[in-house]
Design a protein around this motif. Sequence first.
Motif, PDB file in Angstrom:
ATOM      1  N   ALA A   1      47.121  45.299  73.696  1.00 30.04           N
ATOM      2  CA  ALA A   1      47.377  44.818  72.334  1.00 30.04           C
ATOM      3  C   ALA A   1      46.754  45.750  71.300  1.00 30.04           C
ATOM      4  CB  ALA A   1      46.839  43.396  72.172  1.00 30.04           C
ATOM      5  N   GLU A   2      45.566  46.287  71.597  1.00 30.08           N
ATOM      6  CA  GLU A   2      44.929  47.231  70.672  1.00 30.08           C
ATOM      7  C   GLU A   2      45.710  48.543  70.603  1.00 30.08           C
ATOM      8  OE1 GLU A   2      42.447  46.741  68.609  1.00 30.08           O
ATOM      9  OE2 GLU A   2      42.052  44.691  69.287  1.00 30.08           O
ATOM     10  N   LEU A   3      46.236  48.992  71.727  1.00 28.32           N
ATOM     11  CA  LEU A   3      47.040  50.215  71.726  1.00 28.32           C
ATOM     12  C   LEU A   3      48.318  50.029  70.914  1.00 28.32           C
ATOM     13  CD1 LEU A   3      46.741  51.364  75.448  1.00 28.32           C
ATOM     14  CD2 LEU A   3      45.418  52.149  73.485  1.00 28.32           C
ATOM     15  N   ILE A   4      48.897  48.835  71.004  1.00 21.29           N
ATOM     16  CA  ILE A   4      50.098  48.541  70.221  1.00 21.29           C
ATOM     17  C   ILE A   4      49.774  48.609  68.732  1.00 21.29           C
ATOM     18  CG2 ILE A   4      51.762  46.733  69.645  1.00 21.29           C
ATOM     19  CD1 ILE A   4      51.607  45.870  72.611  1.00 21.29           C
ATOM     20  N   ARG A   5      48.614  48.080  68.337  1.00 24.13           N
ATOM     21  CA  ARG A   5      48.203  48.151  66.925  1.00 24.13           C
ATOM     22  C   ARG A   5      48.109  49.598  66.446  1.00 24.13           C
ATOM     23  NH1 ARG A   5      44.777  43.781  68.549  1.00 24.13           N
ATOM     24  NH2 ARG A   5      45.240  41.871  67.368  1.00 24.13           N
ATOM     25  N   MET A   6      47.684  50.473  67.323  1.00 26.74           N
ATOM     26  CA  MET A   6      47.518  51.877  66.953  1.00 26.74           C
ATOM     27  C   MET A   6      48.819  52.669  67.056  1.00 26.74           C
ATOM     28  SD  MET A   6      43.853  52.769  68.796  1.00 26.74           S
ATOM     29  CE  MET A   6      43.829  54.465  68.201  1.00 26.74           C
ATOM     30  N   GLY A   7      49.837  52.064  67.636  1.00 30.03           N
ATOM     31  CA  GLY A   7      51.099  52.775  67.790  1.00 30.03           C
ATOM     32  C   GLY A   7      51.053  53.858  68.852  1.00 30.03           C
ATOM     33  N   VAL A   8      50.225  53.668  69.885  1.00 28.50           N
ATOM     34  CA  VAL A   8      50.090  54.657  70.948  1.00 28.50           C
ATOM     35  C   VAL A   8      51.326  54.627  71.845  1.00 28.50           C
ATOM     36  CG1 VAL A   8      48.747  55.337  72.986  1.00 28.50           C
ATOM     37  CG2 VAL A   8      47.581  54.536  70.918  1.00 28.50           C
ATOM     38  N   ASP A   9      51.879  55.782  72.135  1.00 29.54           N
ATOM     39  CA  ASP A   9      53.033  55.904  73.019  1.00 29.54           C
ATOM     40  C   ASP A   9      52.549  55.864  74.464  1.00 29.54           C
ATOM     41  OD1 ASP A   9      55.360  56.440  74.356  1.00 29.54           O
ATOM     42  OD2 ASP A   9      55.685  58.433  73.494  1.00 29.54           O
ATOM     43  N   THR A  10      52.872  54.801  75.190  1.00 25.23           N
ATOM     44  CA  THR A  10      52.426  54.636  76.572  1.00 25.23           C
ATOM     45  C   THR A  10      53.571  54.837  77.559  1.00 25.23           C
ATOM     46  OG1 THR A  10      52.784  52.231  76.443  1.00 25.23           O
ATOM     47  CG2 THR A  10      50.583  53.050  75.883  1.00 25.23           C
ATOM     48  N   THR A  11      54.624  55.512  77.125  1.00 32.22           N
ATOM     49  CA  THR A  11      55.758  55.777  78.010  1.00 32.22           C
ATOM     50  C   THR A  11      55.295  56.524  79.256  1.00 32.22           C
ATOM     51  OG1 THR A  11      57.233  55.945  76.100  1.00 32.22           O
ATOM     52  CG2 THR A  11      58.022  56.863  78.185  1.00 32.22           C
ATOM     53  N   GLY A  12      55.700  56.026  80.409  1.00 37.25           N
ATOM     54  CA  GLY A  12      55.347  56.670  81.666  1.00 37.25           C
ATOM     55  C   GLY A  12      54.054  56.198  82.282  1.00 37.25           C
ATOM     56  N   TRP A  13      53.276  55.402  81.571  1.00 36.69           N
ATOM     57  CA  TRP A  13      52.041  54.885  82.148  1.00 36.69           C
ATOM     58  C   TRP A  13      52.371  53.789  83.153  1.00 36.69           C
ATOM     59  CZ3 TRP A  13      47.724  54.329  77.849  1.00 36.69           C
ATOM     60  CH2 TRP A  13      47.594  55.554  77.199  1.00 36.69           C
ATOM     61  N   ALA A  14      51.529  53.641  84.158  1.00 40.13           N
ATOM     62  CA  ALA A  14      51.729  52.601  85.163  1.00 40.13           C
ATOM     63  C   ALA A  14      51.561  51.227  84.515  1.00 40.13           C
ATOM     64  CB  ALA A  14      50.736  52.783  86.306  1.00 40.13           C
ATOM     65  N   ARG A  15      52.522  50.341  84.788  1.00 45.68           N
ATOM     66  CA  ARG A  15      52.474  48.998  84.218  1.00 45.68           C
ATOM     67  C   ARG A  15      52.210  47.998  85.338  1.00 45.68           C
ATOM     68  NH1 ARG A  15      56.585  46.226  79.905  1.00 45.68           N
ATOM     69  NH2 ARG A  15      56.070  48.179  78.847  1.00 45.68           N
ATOM     70  N   ASN A  16      51.336  47.033  85.088  1.00 43.34           N
ATOM     71  CA  ASN A  16      51.075  45.990  86.080  1.00 43.34           C
ATOM     72  C   ASN A  16      51.384  44.620  85.501  1.00 43.34           C
ATOM     73  OD1 ASN A  16      48.365  45.047  84.872  1.00 43.34           O
ATOM     74  ND2 ASN A  16      47.986  47.240  85.248  1.00 43.34           N
ATOM     75  N   THR A  17      51.747  43.723  86.391  1.00 43.77           N
ATOM     76  CA  THR A  17      52.265  42.416  85.974  1.00 43.77           C
ATOM     77  C   THR A  17      51.284  41.269  86.184  1.00 43.77           C
ATOM     78  OG1 THR A  17      53.304  42.130  88.149  1.00 43.77           O
ATOM     79  CG2 THR A  17      54.640  43.122  86.405  1.00 43.77           C
ATOM     80  N   GLY A  18      50.182  41.539  86.847  1.00 46.08           N
ATOM     81  CA  GLY A  18      49.228  40.469  87.081  1.00 46.08           C
ATOM     82  C   GLY A  18      48.166  40.878  88.063  1.00 46.08           C
ATOM     83  N   LEU A  19      47.493  39.882  88.616  1.00 39.37           N
ATOM     84  CA  LEU A  19      46.344  40.110  89.481  1.00 39.37           C
ATOM     85  C   LEU A  19      46.545  39.426  90.824  1.00 39.37           C
ATOM     86  CD1 LEU A  19      43.429  41.338  89.517  1.00 39.37           C
ATOM     87  CD2 LEU A  19      42.619  39.071  88.813  1.00 39.37           C
ATOM     88  N   ARG A  20      46.345  40.189  91.889  1.00 38.18           N
ATOM     89  CA  ARG A  20      46.338  39.635  93.245  1.00 38.18           C
ATOM     90  C   ARG A  20      44.887  39.610  93.713  1.00 38.18           C
ATOM     91  NH1 ARG A  20      49.088  43.346  95.618  1.00 38.18           N
ATOM     92  NH2 ARG A  20      51.108  42.368  95.290  1.00 38.18           N
ATOM     93  N   THR A  21      44.421  38.449  94.112  1.00 40.82           N
ATOM     94  CA  THR A  21      43.012  38.280  94.455  1.00 40.82           C
ATOM     95  C   THR A  21      42.864  37.899  95.919  1.00 40.82           C
ATOM     96  OG1 THR A  21      42.534  37.551  92.197  1.00 40.82           O
ATOM     97  CG2 THR A  21      40.885  37.068  93.877  1.00 40.82           C
ATOM     98  N   TYR A  22      41.950  38.583  96.615  1.00 41.48           N
ATOM     99  CA  TYR A  22      41.636  38.307  98.013  1.00 41.48           C
ATOM    100  C   TYR A  22      40.220  37.753  98.113  1.00 41.48           C
ATOM    101  CZ  TYR A  22      45.650  41.249  99.348  1.00 41.48           C
ATOM    102  OH  TYR A  22      46.901  41.796  99.506  1.00 41.48           O
ATOM    103  N   GLY A  23      40.052  36.784  99.030  1.00 50.54           N
ATOM    104  CA  GLY A  23      38.722  36.258  99.286  1.00 50.54           C
ATOM    105  C   GLY A  23      38.778  34.975 100.075  1.00 50.54           C
ATOM    106  N   GLY A  24      37.766  34.743 100.906  1.00 54.03           N
ATOM    107  CA  GLY A  24      37.694  33.507 101.664  1.00 54.03           C
ATOM    108  C   GLY A  24      38.877  33.279 102.577  1.00 54.03           C
ATOM    109  N   GLY A  25      39.509  34.351 103.014  1.00 51.07           N
ATOM    110  CA  GLY A  25      40.681  34.223 103.849  1.00 51.07           C
ATOM    111  C   GLY A  25      41.949  33.887 103.089  1.00 51.07           C
ATOM    112  N   HIS A  26      41.899  33.916 101.782  1.00 52.59           N
ATOM    113  CA  HIS A  26      43.050  33.562 100.949  1.00 52.59           C
ATOM    114  C   HIS A  26      43.528  34.774 100.159  1.00 52.59           C
ATOM    115  CE1 HIS A  26      42.037  29.398 101.842  1.00 52.59           C
ATOM    116  NE2 HIS A  26      40.810  29.611 101.374  1.00 52.59           N
TER     117      HIS A  26
END
Length: 419
Positions: free
Chosen positions: A54-79
């Motif tokens: 959100a801060e980069l968007i405010r600055m108008g930074v061009d992030t074309t080609g950067w790796a995008r992630n959609t969320g978090l996968r969490t491991y622990g306790g056998g889950h």
Amino acid sequence: MTDAAEVVVVGGGPAGASAAYYLAMAGHDVLVVEKATFPRDKICGDGLTPRAVAELIRMGVDTTGWARNTGLRTYGGGHCVEVPWPELASMPNYGLAAPRETFDDVLIEKAKEAGARLEEGVTVTGPIRHERTGRVIGVTAKAGPGREPREYRAPFIIDAGGVSARLATTVGRQKAMNRPMGVAYRTYFQSPQAEDSMMESHLELWEGKPGASDLMPGYGWIFAVGDGLVNVGLGSLSSNAQPSGLDYRAMFANWMANVPAEWGFTEENQVGKLRGAALPMAFNRKPHYADGLLLVGDAGGMVSPFNGEGIAYALQSGRMAADSIGQALARPTVSSMDAAVSEYPRMIRDELGGYYSLGRIFATLIERPEIMHLCVKYGLPRPTLMRFVMKLLSDCYDRTGGDWMDRTIAALAKAVPKA
């Protein structure tokens, strides 16, 4: 030799570049002095949460080609639990990743495009103080091939020098030993994991096979940064700034020896050395403004105790510092200028103080592996709880409005004393 500006920024990382960008956009003469030469690498910080995006968007930074992630996968306790980034009004529902060598270079170029001046290869050696008032009115430095002495003077100086905060330390602003401190080590691997759109968090690190060996303190992460590379690292969290005494290189080797072979985390696929850095948390250095000197980003201890995130707050603090300085530069007297800039520590404390206080409580609870194990074992299987925890730990919640989870976190942050 002496150079003058309206604002001198010491350090060209995310916090310094953000402050310089906003000041230059407002038409101010801002000079950034950086000890290294861009592009240059920094340890950690490759992963950007939606709040940072959100801060980069405010600055108008061009992030074309950067790796995008959609969320978090969490491991622990056998889950294993996958939680997408939430849909919010105040930030996008995706994160980004880019190596710091790329990220910092893009940001400082953005500041230069806005009109900021940059001098590289400049090592700041100390403050220049007004003889009578003690106000910081500039910095001494060494620059150039012969390391000639230089002076840079301005009505306001910003320390964006990172965790060492040498300028702030020189004027007597020592870190608070009772605030949390993190340590993180990371390296890169060429790996099939680079095709994964989720960031991974490993809440349990075992010396041997999971469940059949001793549990090590700390947590691990894996996420793609582009060009077939993944950032792989581990960290630990302490409720105070005392040295942990942990052998992070040995911990990392033990972890790597037990990850699935198909991930490709082998010596042949490793790109770059394992490197570490300290993470100053929860406003561990104050005041954030006094006598002409402002602290932004890591220099002011603006790293989250929940997850070690510092980029979002570096960018945000730079923006807020620039706003208050802009107001001050329109005032006629030093006292009225100081009154305007005194809004900066109040703004940053109102925004983050309560959240960081919650983080200090969190750090005290989970710095012990056995407590972390119990939380992971009984918490991960509960999807609603995990969505709430993810919003809390990643600071991905709307400060006003939002759903019941956002409102609950906001209420908790208001209820506790501000850090």
